[in-house]
Design a protein around this motif. Structure first.
Motif, PDB file in Angstrom:
ATOM      1  N   LYS A 198      -2.689   7.981   3.555  1.00 52.08           N
ATOM      2  CA  LYS A 198      -2.378   6.557   3.602  1.00 52.08           C
ATOM      3  C   LYS A 198      -1.595   6.131   4.854  1.00 52.08           C
ATOM      4  O   LYS A 198      -1.933   5.119   5.462  1.00 52.08           O
ATOM      5  CB  LYS A 198      -1.600   6.154   2.348  1.00 52.08           C
ATOM      6  CG  LYS A 198      -2.499   5.659   1.248  1.00 52.08           C
ATOM      7  CD  LYS A 198      -1.663   5.048   0.146  1.00 52.08           C
ATOM      8  CE  LYS A 198      -2.543   4.345  -0.861  1.00 52.08           C
ATOM      9  NZ  LYS A 198      -1.749   3.767  -1.938  1.00 52.08           N
TER      10      LYS A 198
ATOM     11  N   MET B  31      -3.970   5.892   7.607  1.00 50.18           N
ATOM     12  CA  MET B  31      -4.920   4.820   7.376  1.00 50.18           C
ATOM     13  C   MET B  31      -4.294   3.472   7.746  1.00 50.18           C
ATOM     14  O   MET B  31      -4.943   2.613   8.327  1.00 50.18           O
ATOM     15  CB  MET B  31      -5.347   4.773   5.902  1.00 50.18           C
ATOM     16  CG  MET B  31      -6.130   5.983   5.434  1.00 50.18           C
ATOM     17  SD  MET B  31      -7.731   6.161   6.199  1.00 50.18           S
ATOM     18  CE  MET B  31      -8.704   4.980   5.282  1.00 50.18           C
ATOM     19  N   LEU B  32      -3.013   3.324   7.420  1.00 53.36           N
ATOM     20  CA  LEU B  32      -2.322   2.073   7.720  1.00 53.36           C
ATOM     21  C   LEU B  32      -2.154   1.901   9.224  1.00 53.36           C
ATOM     22  O   LEU B  32      -2.417   0.832   9.778  1.00 53.36           O
ATOM     23  CB  LEU B  32      -0.968   2.057   7.008  1.00 53.36           C
ATOM     24  CG  LEU B  32      -0.120   0.813   7.196  1.00 53.36           C
ATOM     25  CD1 LEU B  32      -0.886  -0.422   6.792  1.00 53.36           C
ATOM     26  CD2 LEU B  32       1.152   0.919   6.374  1.00 53.36           C
TER      27      LEU B  32
ATOM     28  N   PHE C 243      -2.633  -0.185   1.986  1.00 49.72           N
ATOM     29  CA  PHE C 243      -2.331   1.208   2.285  1.00 49.72           C
ATOM     30  C   PHE C 243      -0.849   1.537   2.329  1.00 49.72           C
ATOM     31  O   PHE C 243      -0.478   2.692   2.425  1.00 49.72           O
ATOM     32  CB  PHE C 243      -2.963   1.614   3.623  1.00 49.72           C
ATOM     33  CG  PHE C 243      -4.452   1.555   3.613  1.00 49.72           C
ATOM     34  CD1 PHE C 243      -5.178   2.484   2.889  1.00 49.72           C
ATOM     35  CD2 PHE C 243      -5.129   0.567   4.307  1.00 49.72           C
ATOM     36  CE1 PHE C 243      -6.549   2.432   2.870  1.00 49.72           C
ATOM     37  CE2 PHE C 243      -6.503   0.518   4.285  1.00 49.72           C
ATOM     38  CZ  PHE C 243      -7.219   1.441   3.563  1.00 49.72           C
TER      39      PHE C 243
END
Lengths: 291, 299
Positions: free
Chosen positions: B218, B221-222, B295
């Motif tokens: 995450k 991803m962010l 995210f």
């Protein structure tokens, strides 16, 4: 369990089950790289091949004519191309060096020192990751005017030095360095400056390499400063010269070859730097997560 | 001298931090604040700014037909395709690259990252030759050869094609830092998690991605999402670069950034352009908030 093993990420060697990924990745990478290969071939084409019909992708008789023409050409105001190239090299060099210095010291403080307002500063920087420079090009221009930087060589360098992404990556990377290492140095009587120079910087070389690449790309490719802040033709950069080459002579016979040669000169340093430093970039990216 | 030395050592964190803070304020913070202030004024760069309240915003939203009919829809379309599109593609490629051994992975990763190193100028050189309007253009020549068209098409001057071309080129160059971060993220997912997930009943690759890979990465991803948003809006000068004029033919690929430049540097209506800048910054901010809520770690 053997079925689990074959599903593993980061495999050690080739396996038949990987074929489907190659089947997608190879055409994709070909699509990504074709336009760039094309500019490479284009730069070495003699004039008759540049405008052959039907157009040819590969060159059969490579020549350096385009480069020769590019370097003997002068603009209306009689500035030789080498001068633009020199400006680009110098401004990029200073931008990279100063960015590294500014980011490393700020990253160290934000990561390892405790003081009031530290978290706020980092939050503001994280917000600034979303900063889109083109969106505020007008107020930025006004700031440059107020600072008296119009027609000053520093206008190429100063606006690029504060790099929120760079500070972010470096700070995240320094977070991984154990505090005990710094405390040990402190007990030995080292000042913060000494710790930064002798302990931190050697340890964060991967992150600094990444920042160097990003700073290099921004500065080397930037046309904003030459187009807006600099009126003196002899202080403008190669990227800007290339831009004028494309827009004014892009459709002429000689111009297209020159533009391709200039594109290649613009592109190669980016590529070489990235290939040399790519494993360090990947090391940095492991710690690049936002929370 | 001693006192000075002592002061420098005691306040070392401010000494080390100040260059960054000063530069950050000068070239990021002050421009953003002054954009907000200028947006409430009439300012033509010659006379001092004159306060006119919300008038710029009102005319931007009610009178500027080009903005409402062309620029805003174009920007939304462009941002929705290039932003999430480039982002999803970077994740898919990063995930696939993680499934193959190191040497070919490194090689292909470099090839995919290459286009994002090219600057706007270089992109326009490359693509304007490919999409050139006469029969010497590569696309025209190819299409004539295979008999799809008989007459060369003016790709970069026709409103119906320009936007599509801009989007393709923007996607082509969208695998940047975010892509590299995601690749590192996929590679560093703890492998025991996969084993555990299979014991818990995950049975195929798709579930594996949804339940293990994405939750474990995450933070990357962010970061990738924020970088994708920024990249989307920084490459938005492409339409003007490819068409060779601002405004683009019939405003076909006119985005907010081009609109700002049009008003700011061609018509010298700086206050109005600043209002458009503020609108753009708000759009970027909202987009980032959305990815944050998708995210971000909730704690």
């Amino acid at each position: 369990m053997s079925s689990l093993k074959s599903r593993r990420i980061n495999p050690d060697k080739f396996h038949k089950s990987q074929l489907k990924f190659y089947a997608i990745l190879i055409p994709v990478s070909a699509f990504m790289v074709l336009p760039i290969l094309f500019i490479i071939f284009h730069a070495f084409k003699p004039i008759d091949e540049l405008f052959a019909y039907p157009p040819r992708f590969f060159t059969t008789r490579p020549t350096l004519d385009n480069f020769k023409r590019l370097f003997t050409a002068t603009t209306e105001s009689n500035v030789p191309v080498s001068r633009y190239l020199f400006n680009s090299v110098v401004s990029t060099l200073f931008t990279v060096l100063f960015t590294l210095w500014v980011t490393a010291s700020a990253g160290y403080v934000l990561s390892k020192k405790n003081f009031k307002g530290k978290d706020t500063l980092f939050t503001i920087n994280t917000l600034a990751l979303m900063f889109v420079p083109v969106a505020v090009s007008i107020p930025r221009f006004l700031v440059i005017v107020k600072l008296g930087l119009i027609d000053n060589f520093f206008a190429h360098i100063l606006p690029l030095l504060a790099m929120p992404v760079g500070l972010f990556l470096v700070k995240q990377f320094i977070d991984q360095i154990p505090n005990s290492l710094i405390e040990a140095a402190k007990i030995d009587g080292a000042s913060d400056y000494y710790i930064l120079m002798k302990v931190i910087i050697p340890l964060i070389k991967p992150a600094l390499s990444t920042v160097a690449i990003l700073a290099f790309q921004t500065s080397w490719n930037s046309i904003e400063s030459s187009a807006m802040f600099i009126n003196d033709e002899s202080l403008k950069t190669f990227a800007f010269y290339m831009n004028t080459l494309v827009s004014t002579t892009g459709n002429t016979v000689a111009g297209q070859g020159m533009a391709a040669a200039a594109s290649l000169i613009m592109f190669l340093p980016n590529l070489i730097l990235f290939i040399i430093l790519q494993s360090r970039v990947m090391d940095t990216m492991m710690y690049s997560g936002l929370k | 001298m001693k006192v000075k030395q002592k002061f420098i050592n005691r306040n070392s964190h401010w000494v080390l931090l100040s260059p960054y803070i000063i530069l950050f304020c000068l070239f990021i913070l002050i421009p953003v604040i002054s954009a907000a202030v200028l947006s409430f004024t009439y300012f033509n760069a010659v006379q001092p700014p004159k306060f006119i309240g919300l008038k710029n915003y009102i005319s931007l939203l009610t009178q500027d037909t080009v903005f409402m009919q062309k620029v805003l829809p174009n920007t939304i379309k462009y941002a929705l395709i290039v932003g999430p599109g480039g982002y999803i593609l970077s994740f898919i490629f990063a995930w696939m690259l993680a499934q193959i051994p190191k040497t070919p992975r490194t090689f292909i990763a470099i090839l995919i990252y290459l286009p994002s190193m090219t600057s706007g100028v270089m992109m326009s050189t490359i693509w304007s030759i490919i999409f050139s309007g006469n029969q010497l253009g590569y696309l025209n020549s190819f299409l004539i050869e295979i008999g799809m068209i008989t007459e060369p098409i003016q790709w970069l001057q026709s409103p119906e094609y320009l936007m599509t071309i801009v989007i393709i080129v923007a996607l082509w160059s969208s695998m940047g830092v975010g892509f590299l971060a995601m690749l590192a993220g996929v590679l560093n997912v703890n492998e025991e998690l996969y084993d555990a997930a299979y014991i818990d009943g995950v049975s195929n690759r798709f579930q594996e991605i949804i339940y293990v890979t994405i939750p474990s990465m995450k933070p990357q991803m962010l970061f990738g999402a924020v970088m994708a948003i920024v990249n989307t809006f920084t490459t938005s000068g492409l339409g003007v670069a490819l068409a060779g004029s601002n405004p683009t033919p019939q405003y076909a690929a006119q985005l907010i950034v081009n609109h700002i430049e049009d008003y700011g540097f061609i018509r010298y209506e700086m206050g109005y352009a600043a209002a458009a800048s503020v609108v753009l910054l708000i759009i970027v901010w909202i987009a980032s908030r959305v990815s944050w809520s998708l995210f971000g770690e909730k704690d």
